[in-house]
Design an enzyme around this catalytic site. Sequence first.
Site, PDB file in Angstrom:
ATOM      1  N   GLY A  71     -93.198  96.030  18.830  1.00  0.00           N
ATOM      2  CA  GLY A  71     -93.738  95.587  17.358  1.00  0.00           C
ATOM      3  C   GLY A  71     -93.237  94.674  16.895  1.00  0.00           C
ATOM      4  O   GLY A  71     -93.402  93.592  16.052  1.00  0.00           O
ATOM      5  N   THR A  72     -91.860  93.926  18.048  1.00  0.00           N
ATOM      6  CA  THR A  72     -91.188  92.555  17.847  1.00  0.00           C
ATOM      7  C   THR A  72     -91.973  91.682  18.267  1.00  0.00           C
ATOM      8  O   THR A  72     -92.380  91.038  17.812  1.00  0.00           O
ATOM      9  CB  THR A  72     -89.915  92.422  18.821  1.00  0.00           C
ATOM     10  OG1 THR A  72     -89.003  93.990  17.818  1.00  0.00           O
ATOM     11  CG2 THR A  72     -89.469  91.336  18.100  1.00  0.00           C
ATOM     12  N   SER A 198     -96.882 100.099  16.530  1.00  0.00           N
ATOM     13  CA  SER A 198     -95.856  99.933  17.321  1.00  0.00           C
ATOM     14  C   SER A 198     -95.786 101.640  17.951  1.00  0.00           C
ATOM     15  O   SER A 198     -96.174 102.209  17.544  1.00  0.00           O
ATOM     16  CB  SER A 198     -93.990  99.548  17.607  1.00  0.00           C
ATOM     17  OG  SER A 198     -93.443 100.349  18.062  1.00  0.00           O
ATOM     18  N   HIS A 200     -93.483 103.612  20.561  1.00  0.00           N
ATOM     19  CA  HIS A 200     -92.770 104.664  20.095  1.00  0.00           C
ATOM     20  C   HIS A 200     -92.553 105.131  19.067  1.00  0.00           C
ATOM     21  O   HIS A 200     -91.261 106.142  18.841  1.00  0.00           O
ATOM     22  CB  HIS A 200     -91.601 104.044  20.847  1.00  0.00           C
ATOM     23  CG  HIS A 200     -90.853 103.320  20.399  1.00  0.00           C
ATOM     24  ND1 HIS A 200     -89.874 103.188  19.205  1.00  0.00           N
ATOM     25  CD2 HIS A 200     -90.880 101.447  20.170  1.00  0.00           C
ATOM     26  CE1 HIS A 200     -89.207 101.986  18.726  1.00  0.00           C
ATOM     27  NE2 HIS A 200     -89.937 101.985  19.949  1.00  0.00           N
ATOM     28  N   THR A 236    -101.077  90.721  32.940  1.00  0.00           N
ATOM     29  CA  THR A 236    -101.276  92.309  33.364  1.00  0.00           C
ATOM     30  C   THR A 236    -101.282  93.507  32.391  1.00  0.00           C
ATOM     31  O   THR A 236     -99.698  93.568  31.885  1.00  0.00           O
ATOM     32  CB  THR A 236    -101.009  92.584  34.601  1.00  0.00           C
ATOM     33  OG1 THR A 236    -101.449  91.440  35.253  1.00  0.00           O
ATOM     34  CG2 THR A 236    -101.815  93.413  34.732  1.00  0.00           C
ATOM     35  N   CYS A 328     -72.929  96.475  13.695  1.00  0.00           N
ATOM     36  CA  CYS A 328     -71.478  96.695  14.111  1.00  0.00           C
ATOM     37  C   CYS A 328     -71.699  94.783  15.282  1.00  0.00           C
ATOM     38  O   CYS A 328     -72.402  94.628  15.777  1.00  0.00           O
ATOM     39  CB  CYS A 328     -70.614  96.824  14.859  1.00  0.00           C
ATOM     40  SG  CYS A 328     -68.887  97.025  15.409  1.00  0.00           S
TER      41      CYS A 328
END
Length: 383
Positions: A71-72, A198, A200, A236, A328
């Site tokens: 997705g990124t 995406s 996953h 590829t 963080c």
Amino acid sequence: MQIYLDYSATTPTRPEAIAAIQTVLNQQWGNPSSLHEWGQRAATMVEQARIQVAGLIHAAHPESIVFTAGGTEANNLAIMGIARLYTVPQHIIISQVEHSAISEPARLLEMWGWEVTRLGVDTKGRINPQDLTAALQNNTVLVSVIYGQSEIGTIQPIIELGDITQKHGAVFHTDAVQAAGRVPLDVQKLPVDLLSLSSHKIYGPQGAGALYVRPNIELVPLLGGGGQEMGLRSGTQAVPAIAGFGIAAEFAAVELLREIPRLMKLRDRLFSHLADIPGLIPTGDRDHRLPHHVSFCLEHADGKKISGKALVRQMNLAGIGISAGSACHSGKLSPSPILLAMGYPESAALGGVRLTLGRDTTEADVDWVAMVFKQVLRRLSPD
């Protein structure tokens, strides 16, 4: 007992997708760009997956699906692919609640002289379409608004926003990574030109994603190379991951209408269980919300003992996986920028937590998690 409630972060790869991956690794391992039989068997797997992913979002033309590494990359291809069409910096519009895969490319464009408008949201995380109308300029070339926000679950008014954008003559992109497989998506009806997906997030393998590109929308590729994926994504193809993505998309399309009411029932049950906890504030829009998504913030988080991260760690010790909205950096906890954009004070923005449900979640899971959640909060709270 272990219970996973972080399905917005990633989902377990479904057995059917794993079987497809194994088939490719064992039998269809050729380079899909090769003309011989080994290559053409692999190419067939890629094109089959393209049809399956297109089916999930009702894309009329499978070749409008461009496979990426996730997705990124799909988001970056959308933003930078439009921006690189122009030799002179222009204007783009995003929202204040975008995923970093949108906000970071936009920040980079700003450094290169582009003007970026970030639309504000209300206390529920929703954009007012009138704000988009007011923000459009003569040189606005792209508007990108997330479909369903991963941290707070809010679904944006995509139809209204897309209509406004397209009437203005700009390109409209939506990051639908959290929405795909959870709400119906039909790009033949939605006023979107570009849409990111995406694998996953829909029970496919990590390492595969896609960008839907409406026919006649021009993009400049990010990578130079062999011109794979209709010339938009050289390299590829990762055939095993793509094949698993395709299978996951096909099952998601079949199961969607059955899963939505089941997940909504579980979601509302969990909200109800946790509604009476003092200082625990529901976040996001309850009416316009992803069906699997539950989120709160702690009203008086101190960033140390009482914070979203602390709650995640304690729940993990109890065998339950959830996530926090704050980040963080170098040992110092930073408040969630999403909650800050919604008007929450910094103390509350340090206490954002998210519980997201999936195909394996049961009522018994929800009931147990609610009980443990309350126990952990009592233990963390000051006397």
